[in-house]
Design an enzyme around this catalytic site. Structure first.
Site, PDB file in Angstrom:
ATOM      1  N   ASN A  88      28.390  30.075  48.384  1.00 51.37           N
ATOM      2  CA  ASN A  88      29.301  29.945  49.576  1.00 51.37           C
ATOM      3  C   ASN A  88      28.740  30.289  50.836  1.00 51.37           C
ATOM      4  OD1 ASN A  88      32.145  29.237  48.866  1.00 51.37           O
ATOM      5  ND2 ASN A  88      31.737  30.601  47.090  1.00 51.37           N
TER       6      ASN A  88
ATOM      7  N   LYS B 247      32.264  44.611  46.223  1.00 46.85           N
ATOM      8  CA  LYS B 247      32.850  45.738  46.704  1.00 46.85           C
ATOM      9  C   LYS B 247      34.086  45.686  47.341  1.00 46.85           C
ATOM     10  CE  LYS B 247      29.200  48.447  45.181  1.00 46.85           C
ATOM     11  NZ  LYS B 247      29.428  49.413  44.208  1.00 46.85           N
ATOM     12  N   ILE B 248      34.941  47.038  47.094  1.00 46.19           N
ATOM     13  CA  ILE B 248      36.112  47.242  47.695  1.00 46.19           C
ATOM     14  C   ILE B 248      35.927  47.819  49.082  1.00 46.19           C
ATOM     15  CG2 ILE B 248      38.515  48.391  47.691  1.00 46.19           C
ATOM     16  CD1 ILE B 248      38.393  46.425  45.454  1.00 46.19           C
TER      17      ILE B 248
ATOM     18  N   HIS C 241      38.737  33.228  46.947  1.00 50.07           N
ATOM     19  CA  HIS C 241      39.121  33.750  45.655  1.00 50.07           C
ATOM     20  C   HIS C 241      39.000  32.417  44.661  1.00 50.07           C
ATOM     21  CE1 HIS C 241      40.407  36.417  42.443  1.00 50.07           C
ATOM     22  NE2 HIS C 241      41.548  35.447  42.346  1.00 50.07           N
TER      23      HIS C 241
HETATM   24  C1  GRF Z   1      33.169  32.498  44.063  1.00 53.72           C
HETATM   25  O1  GRF Z   1      33.666  32.227  42.911  1.00 53.72           O
HETATM   26  C2  GRF Z   1      34.052  33.126  45.004  1.00 53.72           C
HETATM   27  O2  GRF Z   1      35.385  32.653  44.848  1.00 53.72           O
HETATM   28  C3  GRF Z   1      34.370  34.676  44.138  1.00 53.72           C
HETATM   29  O3  GRF Z   1      32.927  34.836  43.924  1.00 53.72           O
HETATM   30  C4  GRF Z   1      32.290  33.688  43.618  1.00 53.72           C
HETATM   31  C5  GRF Z   1      31.018  33.924  44.293  1.00 53.72           C
HETATM   32  O4  GRF Z   1      29.999  32.837  44.465  1.00 53.72           O
HETATM   33  N1  GRF Z   1      34.785  35.675  45.248  1.00 53.72           N
HETATM   34  P1  GRF Z   1      28.783  32.673  45.070  1.00 53.72           P
HETATM   35  O5  GRF Z   1      28.038  33.860  45.085  1.00 53.72           O
HETATM   36  O6  GRF Z   1      29.205  32.268  46.641  1.00 53.72           O
HETATM   37  O7  GRF Z   1      27.975  31.455  44.628  1.00 53.72           O
END
Ligand code: GRF
Length: 191
Positions: free
Chosen positions: A21, A95-96, A113
């Site tokens: 991402n 992490k929170i 998410h």
């Molecule tokens: C994704 O599925 C996101 O929704 C979740 O953790 C994953 C991270 O994937 N929170 P990346 O590290 O962006 O490949």
């Protein structure tokens, strides 16, 4: 969140692992139509592939342990303030964040998410969707508050779950739509 016409919003991306991402956001931010610029990448993990990618593209990076807030919160806040960060995007950040930090950046922290929230907060979302034989799954971009994966929803996208699907196939398909909606969600909240 307001910005001046033509001005790009400075974002910080927090990552822990793969960083697909993050890579997607960095690539998108370089397009003319992008209304944001990735100024800094923060991680709790020196080995995060996302962090290493950011370093390669010459984006500022910082690593904090995120264990005891006394050891990092002040530094983190000051780093973000110096760079005039308007929005924090969590992207696979494991992490929170302390409630004091969330309070300081109220309404300015968002997360992606891998489920159709409010379904399947927390981990193992694809496994749970498959076990429950759900017809659809998907992903959600939402604001971050003090309750895990519970802040106001900004954008969601769904995909059909097929009989032949397994955790890995769902993970891949969901990541693909995550990459579509995260930049859109950012655009949506920056007026
Ligand atoms: C994704 O599925 C996101 O929704 C979740 O953790 C994953 C991270 O994937 N929170 P990346 O590290 O962006 O490949």
């Amino acid at each position: 969140m307001e910005k001046l016409i033509g001005e790009k919003v400075n974002i910080a991306v927090f990552v822990s692992g793969e960083g697909s991402n993050l890579k997607n956001l960095i690539k998108f931010s370089k397009k003319k139509k992008s209304n944001f610029s990735v100024k800094i990448v923060i991680s709790n993990n020196f080995k995060s592939k996302g962090l290493l990618y950011a370093k390669k593209t010459k984006i500022i990076t910082r690593v904090y342990n995120f264990i005891n807030k006394k050891n990092y919160e002040k530094k983190l806040v000051s780093t973000l303030s110096k760079l005039d960060i308007n929005l924090i995007c969590l992207a696979g950040f494991m992490k929170i964040l302390p409630s004091s930090f969330i309070k300081k950046f109220k309404g300015k922290i968002i997360n992606i998410h891998p489920s159709l929230l409010p379904k399947y907060k927390g981990l193992n979302t694809h496994k749970r969707a498959l076990i429950n034989k759900d017809k659809y799954t998907g992903c959600t971009v939402h604001y971050v508050n003090n309750k895990l994966d519970s802040g106001k929803i900004i954008l969601q996208k769904k995909i059909r779950l097929l009989k032949k699907d397994n955790i890995e196939s769902v993970r891949k398909k969901v990541l693909k739509i995550e990459h579509q909606i995260y930049p859109k969600a950012i655009k949506k909240i920056i007026i």
